[in-house]
Design a protein around this motif. Structure first.
Motif, PDB file in Angstrom:
ATOM      1  N   LEU A 127       9.134 -33.062  99.431  1.00 25.17           N
ATOM      2  CA  LEU A 127      10.232 -33.708  98.986  1.00 25.17           C
ATOM      3  C   LEU A 127      10.352 -33.300  96.335  1.00 25.17           C
ATOM      4  N   MET A 128       8.929 -33.832  96.484  1.00 23.92           N
ATOM      5  CA  MET A 128       8.553 -33.067  95.069  1.00 23.92           C
ATOM      6  C   MET A 128       9.584 -31.582  94.215  1.00 23.92           C
ATOM      7  N   LEU A 129       9.061 -31.092  95.757  1.00 25.33           N
ATOM      8  CA  LEU A 129      10.104 -29.708  95.362  1.00 25.33           C
ATOM      9  C   LEU A 129      11.479 -29.388  95.437  1.00 25.33           C
ATOM     10  N   ALA A 130      11.685 -30.011  96.368  1.00 24.33           N
ATOM     11  CA  ALA A 130      13.205 -30.449  96.632  1.00 24.33           C
ATOM     12  C   ALA A 130      13.562 -31.238  95.405  1.00 24.33           C
ATOM     13  N   VAL A 131      13.004 -31.821  94.478  1.00 24.06           N
ATOM     14  CA  VAL A 131      13.496 -32.460  93.355  1.00 24.06           C
ATOM     15  C   VAL A 131      13.581 -32.164  92.519  1.00 24.06           C
ATOM     16  N   THR A 132      12.316 -31.360  91.710  1.00 21.71           N
ATOM     17  CA  THR A 132      12.432 -30.504  91.027  1.00 21.71           C
ATOM     18  C   THR A 132      14.036 -29.202  91.047  1.00 21.71           C
ATOM     19  N   SER A 133      14.300 -28.458  92.271  1.00 21.41           N
ATOM     20  CA  SER A 133      15.203 -27.625  92.060  1.00 21.41           C
ATOM     21  C   SER A 133      16.681 -28.345  91.585  1.00 21.41           C
ATOM     22  N   THR A 134      16.368 -30.036  92.694  1.00 23.35           N
ATOM     23  CA  THR A 134      17.962 -30.421  92.114  1.00 23.35           C
ATOM     24  C   THR A 134      17.766 -31.277  90.793  1.00 23.35           C
ATOM     25  N   ILE A 135      16.775 -31.434  90.290  1.00 29.84           N
ATOM     26  CA  ILE A 135      17.692 -31.600  88.805  1.00 29.84           C
ATOM     27  C   ILE A 135      17.677 -29.968  88.148  1.00 29.84           C
ATOM     28  N   ALA A 136      17.550 -29.340  87.867  1.00 26.42           N
ATOM     29  CA  ALA A 136      17.944 -28.430  87.074  1.00 26.42           C
ATOM     30  C   ALA A 136      19.040 -27.998  87.505  1.00 26.42           C
ATOM     31  N   TYR A 137      19.962 -28.518  88.991  1.00 28.11           N
ATOM     32  CA  TYR A 137      21.500 -28.185  88.804  1.00 28.11           C
ATOM     33  C   TYR A 137      22.146 -29.385  87.131  1.00 28.11           C
ATOM     34  N   ALA A 138      21.419 -30.026  86.361  1.00 30.42           N
ATOM     35  CA  ALA A 138      22.129 -30.511  85.364  1.00 30.42           C
ATOM     36  C   ALA A 138      21.992 -29.730  83.952  1.00 30.42           C
ATOM     37  N   THR A 139      21.196 -28.386  84.765  1.00 25.58           N
ATOM     38  CA  THR A 139      20.931 -28.000  83.311  1.00 25.58           C
ATOM     39  C   THR A 139      21.962 -26.605  83.543  1.00 25.58           C
ATOM     40  N   ILE A 140      22.278 -25.922  84.757  1.00 22.98           N
ATOM     41  CA  ILE A 140      22.991 -25.415  84.539  1.00 22.98           C
ATOM     42  C   ILE A 140      24.869 -25.990  85.076  1.00 22.98           C
ATOM     43  N   PHE A 141      24.762 -26.837  85.711  1.00 21.19           N
ATOM     44  CA  PHE A 141      26.199 -27.360  85.151  1.00 21.19           C
ATOM     45  C   PHE A 141      26.591 -27.894  83.706  1.00 21.19           C
ATOM     46  N   ASP A 142      25.468 -28.084  83.170  1.00 21.99           N
ATOM     47  CA  ASP A 142      26.005 -28.398  81.678  1.00 21.99           C
ATOM     48  C   ASP A 142      26.456 -27.852  80.942  1.00 21.99           C
ATOM     49  N   VAL A 143      26.247 -26.487  81.203  1.00 21.23           N
ATOM     50  CA  VAL A 143      26.236 -24.366  80.342  1.00 21.23           C
ATOM     51  C   VAL A 143      27.856 -24.454  80.977  1.00 21.23           C
TER      52      VAL A 143
END
Length: 486
Positions: A127-143
């Protein structure tokens, strides 16, 4: 940016199309959860490399290179070492077990009763591994789109949940293969040489940076040891990794395909560190090392190429996210929910098995997106995940594979004591401290050995059945008319 946007949109649409295609193939539990156990070497290697090299390996690996130079490769390097160790020493035996989860392996080895508790620990990790990957979308879509953090997480998470829910492991395998190709082209063949050239070549990089940036051990011996303990050993026992091993069509495929994937990880590790070192020359005063990847991509790459490299970063995040999501749902359904309800497994080809696992992917996906929105610190979430995994499950899993005197009582005590020790020590020392995993692992080992020696050995019949399964006999087999991959 119109060309870059087009590249990204086409890529995302392709991911959804793969999910729809995978839905047509996933007609049984085996097809849905482990792609029918029939991936050949090419697809197995590509998808295994895709799942272990996520956003932390790409964005974080470049960030470590920016901060420490070439020694910043150690984090991803230890992931590759773990995958190599798993493939060479354990994957063939794991593949022959014909199970779906790590907890099922523990039940086979120890004679039952280990499933629910070990499943809870593994569920928390995935669950936490999936969460960390999902948080990373914010960085990429922000760029990409200067998008609000919450909207970015919902957008990226929804796409992954959609194609994972539709086709299960078949959809994830197909998308991971595409993601592997995109990452190889975007990071290794485009970003790496362009970054080095823009920085003036290696001679200019050496002239402008301190010598510590080119010291292979510059990041520090203790840090390297911690990486080995967490990531190398974590690769040996994670449900997300084992579930990919289960997809191999033979133990030979699991061994040699995984070896190729592990070697690829070592190359990827060095590439990320070199890109980060080049970024340090070009942008010596960035606010955060993790900004290095996005900055060099945004400012130094030509139109079109920039979109492809950002798609590569998105691919890295999506592959890890989808792999962790299906692992989380598989554990939640098969190891926790079904056991608590006392449900006897139905025939493997039954349609309701697919429906049940599909529903759990959807439920877990919504939970992952919600948790990702609530959390901010990716590093802390990832540390919690791996500390729980290594501290709670490393000893009973490797002990079961390597030591026949281990007992179910020792395994259960090891999981409970190791897990609680890690949680307590994180509360005492801090989440990012090294002590929790050190002492938690030692406590788990001591309890496992002590309790196993103090209790009655595992029944001979259980060990005999275990040896039969390790030899590839006595397990349910599925028809495999077509071998996928070459």
């Amino acid at each position: 940016m119109a060309v870059d946007y087009t590249v990204i949109v086409v890529y995302l649409a392709g991911m959804l199309a793969m999910g729809w295609w995978g839905m047509r193939r996933a007609k049984s539990k085996s097809e849905f959860l482990v792609a029918g156990r029939r991936l050949g070497p090419t697809m197995y290697s590509g998808t295994m490399a895709a799942i272990v090299l996520g956003g932390a390996s790409t964005i974080g690996g470049v960030g470590l290179g920016y901060q420490y130079g070439l020694s910043g490769a150690w984090m991803v390097f230890t992931i590759g070492l773990g995958l190599l160790a798993l493939s060479v020493f354990f994957s063939a035996r794991i593949a022959r077990l014909k199970v779906y989860t790590v907890s099922e392996m523990l039940d086979l080895r120890y004679g039952g009763r280990a499933g629910v508790i070990s499943g809870l620990v593994m569920w928390a990790y995935t669950l936490m591994l999936a969460v960390t990957s999902t948080i990373a979308y914010a960085t990429i879509f922000d760029v990409l789109f200067d998008m609000n953090r919450t909207v970015a997480i919902i957008l990226g998470g929804t796409i992954v949940v959609a194609y994972s829910t539709l086709g299960g492991m078949w959809s994830i395998t197909l998308t991971d293969m595409v993601q592997f190709v995109v990452k190889t082209i975007g990071v290794l063949l485009l970003l790496l040489p362009i970054a080095v050239v823009k920085a003036g070549g290696f001679s200019e990089m050496k002239a402008k940076l301190p010598t510590t940036y080119f010291d292979p051990l510059g990041i520090g011996g203790e840090t390297i040891f911690t990486y080995v303990l967490i990531y190398t050993f974590g690769m040996l026992i994670g449900q997300d990794i084992w579930q990919r091993v289960f997809t191999a069509r033979s133990d030979r495929t699991a061994k040699w395909g995984g070896t190729v994937a592990g070697t690829y990880c070592l190359v990827y590790a060095l590439a990320g560190a070199v890109i980060g070192t080049a970024a340090k020359v070009l942008y010596p005063k960035l606010g955060s090392p993790d900004d290095a990847f996005a900055t060099i991509v945004k400012d130094e790459l030509p139109i079109g190429v920039r979109g492809l490299v950002l798609a590569a970063a998105l691919a890295a995040v999506m592959s890890t996210s989808s792999g962790a999501l299906i692992a989380c749902a598989t554990v939640a359904n098969n190891d926790i929910w079904s056991r608590l309800r006392g449900v006897v497994r139905r025939d493997e080809g039954a349609h309701d098995e697919v429906k049940g696992n599909r529903a759990f992917i959807l439920i877990m996906g919504v939970a992952v997106i919600g948790t990702a929105i609530a959390l901010n610190n990716v590093v802390e979430a990832l540390t919690v995940a791996y500390n729980l995994l290594v501290g709670g499950l490393l000893v009973p899993i490797l002990g079961g594979l390597l030591w026949k005197r281990g007992t179910v009582q020792g395994a259960l005590a090891s999981v409970v004591v190791g897990g609680l020790a890690v949680i307590g020590l994180m509360a005492s020392y801090g989440i990012l401290a090294n002590e929790p995993v050190y002492y938690g692992l030692l406590a788990s080992l001591a309890v496992y050995v002590g309790v196993s020696l103090a209790t009655k050995p595992t029944e001979a019949a259980v060990l005999a059945a275990w040896r039969e399964r390790l030899a590839g006999r006595g397990a349910e087999t599925t028809q495999e008319p077509t071998a996928v991959g070459v």
